[in-house]
Design a protein around this motif. Structure first.
Motif: not given
Length: 87
Positions: A26-54
């Motif tokens: 269960y701890m491994k599963m939660v850790e994996k989900q948390n890492l996926e969530r962090v990657e998604k948020l980082q990707r969204m932040r990068r996209n938001n910065i790109s759109v804002g600059c454009l």
């Protein structure tokens, strides 16, 4: 709520024998989900910065083009005032 209501902190190195395998999975599963969530948020932040600059560059481009276009208009510079007649 006193201190007795809180869960004690687990040291995975020392307490590994006391932790059931299902809890480790269960701890491994939660850790994996948390890492996926962090990657998604980082990707969204990068996209938001790109759109804002454009958008910012687009706005600045329109602004400076407008200033450049208005600066070239010279029809008012050649305007002669009507001659005054004295009556």
């Amino acid at each position: 709520m006193g201190n007795s209501d809180k869960m004690h902190k687990i040291d995975l190195v020392k307490d590994k024998a006391n932790i059931p395998p299902s809890m480790l999975e269960y701890m491994k599963m939660v850790e994996k989900q948390n890492l996926e969530r962090v990657e998604k948020l980082q990707r969204m932040r990068r996209n938001n910065i790109s759109v804002g600059c454009l958008l910012g560059f687009g706005v600045l481009g329109i602004y400076f083009y407008s200033m450049y276009a208005v600066k070239q208009e010279k029809f008012l510079d050649d305007f002669d005032e009507p001659e005054k007649t004295s009556h």
